[in-house]
Design a protein around this motif. Structure first.
Motif, PDB file in Angstrom:
ATOM      1  N   ASP A 161      30.521 110.757  56.556  1.00 32.34           N
ATOM      2  CA  ASP A 161      31.296 111.537  55.690  1.00 32.34           C
ATOM      3  C   ASP A 161      32.446 112.183  56.600  1.00 32.34           C
ATOM      4  OD1 ASP A 161      30.408 110.657  53.310  1.00 32.34           O
ATOM      5  OD2 ASP A 161      29.419 112.571  52.708  1.00 32.34           O
ATOM      6  N   LEU A 162      32.045 112.817  57.547  1.00 27.46           N
ATOM      7  CA  LEU A 162      32.743 113.926  58.469  1.00 27.46           C
ATOM      8  C   LEU A 162      33.910 112.982  59.029  1.00 27.46           C
ATOM      9  CD1 LEU A 162      30.152 116.032  60.189  1.00 27.46           C
ATOM     10  CD2 LEU A 162      31.831 116.851  58.719  1.00 27.46           C
ATOM     11  N   GLN A 165      36.583 112.575  56.559  1.00 29.38           N
ATOM     12  CA  GLN A 165      37.133 113.469  56.268  1.00 29.38           C
ATOM     13  C   GLN A 165      38.399 113.676  57.461  1.00 29.38           C
ATOM     14  OE1 GLN A 165      34.882 116.875  56.042  1.00 29.38           O
ATOM     15  NE2 GLN A 165      33.617 116.033  54.413  1.00 29.38           N
ATOM     16  N   GLU A 166      38.058 113.121  58.777  1.00 24.24           N
ATOM     17  CA  GLU A 166      39.016 113.457  59.752  1.00 24.24           C
ATOM     18  C   GLU A 166      40.318 112.514  59.373  1.00 24.24           C
ATOM     19  OE1 GLU A 166      36.993 113.002  63.549  1.00 24.24           O
ATOM     20  OE2 GLU A 166      35.710 114.650  63.239  1.00 24.24           O
ATOM     21  N   GLY A 168      41.046 110.920  56.613  1.00 26.20           N
ATOM     22  CA  GLY A 168      41.698 111.220  55.291  1.00 26.20           C
ATOM     23  C   GLY A 168      42.361 112.524  55.198  1.00 26.20           C
TER      24      GLY A 168
END
Length: 168
Positions: A161-162, A165-166, A168
């Protein structure tokens, strides 16, 4: 980073250690050192065969499984990592029941021990419907380090997930 949805309910000291790994960009390296290889189970048939091998080893006398599939409709944050369902259908006055296991399709990309933990969890529901002491004892019987693998899977999903996020 303050929200770690997969790690809700864990001790604050443990969450603090995870946050430190994230802040120092070491979470991936720690997990890859522990689990260097991904699994090769990519199809529903391969997942069925894999699941049946575990079932036949530990739960020979349990109810039969009619279906085991990767399901891309399972969203990991909102639902479990996998789903066990007991489907009873009435057809012509006869009731037919089937046990099905659905595993989140996102788990095609995790190391094999982490996939095995989810399969063990869903298989345990064949004997124990609730998440009670007997259920977790059965999980640990089938997979001795069950609780560590569950935590590590939650770390792996946090890492993914992290990274998303980076990007996107």
């Amino acid at each position: 980073m303050s929200s770690l949805p997969y790690l809700q309910g864990y001790r604050p000291e443990l969450i603090s250690q995870v946050k430190e790994l994230i802040e120092t960009n070491r979470l991936r390296s720690v997990l890859e050192r522990r689990y260097p290889d991904s699994h090769t189970i990519r199809s529903d048939k391969a997942l069925y065969d894999y699941t049946m091998a575990l079932k036949n080893r530990y739960l020979k006398k349990s109810s039969p499984l009619s279906k085991v599939i990767f399901d891309d409709k399972i969203t990991l944050k909102k639902q479990a990592l996998g789903l066990h369902s007991y489907v009873a259908k009435n057809h012509g006055g006869k009731t037919k029941s089937k046990n099905e296991i659905r595993i989140a399709a996102r788990l095609k990309e995790v190391p094999e021990p982490l996939l095995r933990m989810v399969v063990v969890h869903e298989l345990a529901h064949l004997k124990e419907k609730d998440h009670n002491k007997a259920f977790y004892q059965l999980c640990c019987h089938m997979q001795g380090d069950y609780h560590q693998l569950e935590f590590d899977l939650r770390l792996w999903l946090t890492m993914l997930d992290l990274e998303a996020q980076e990007k996107g």
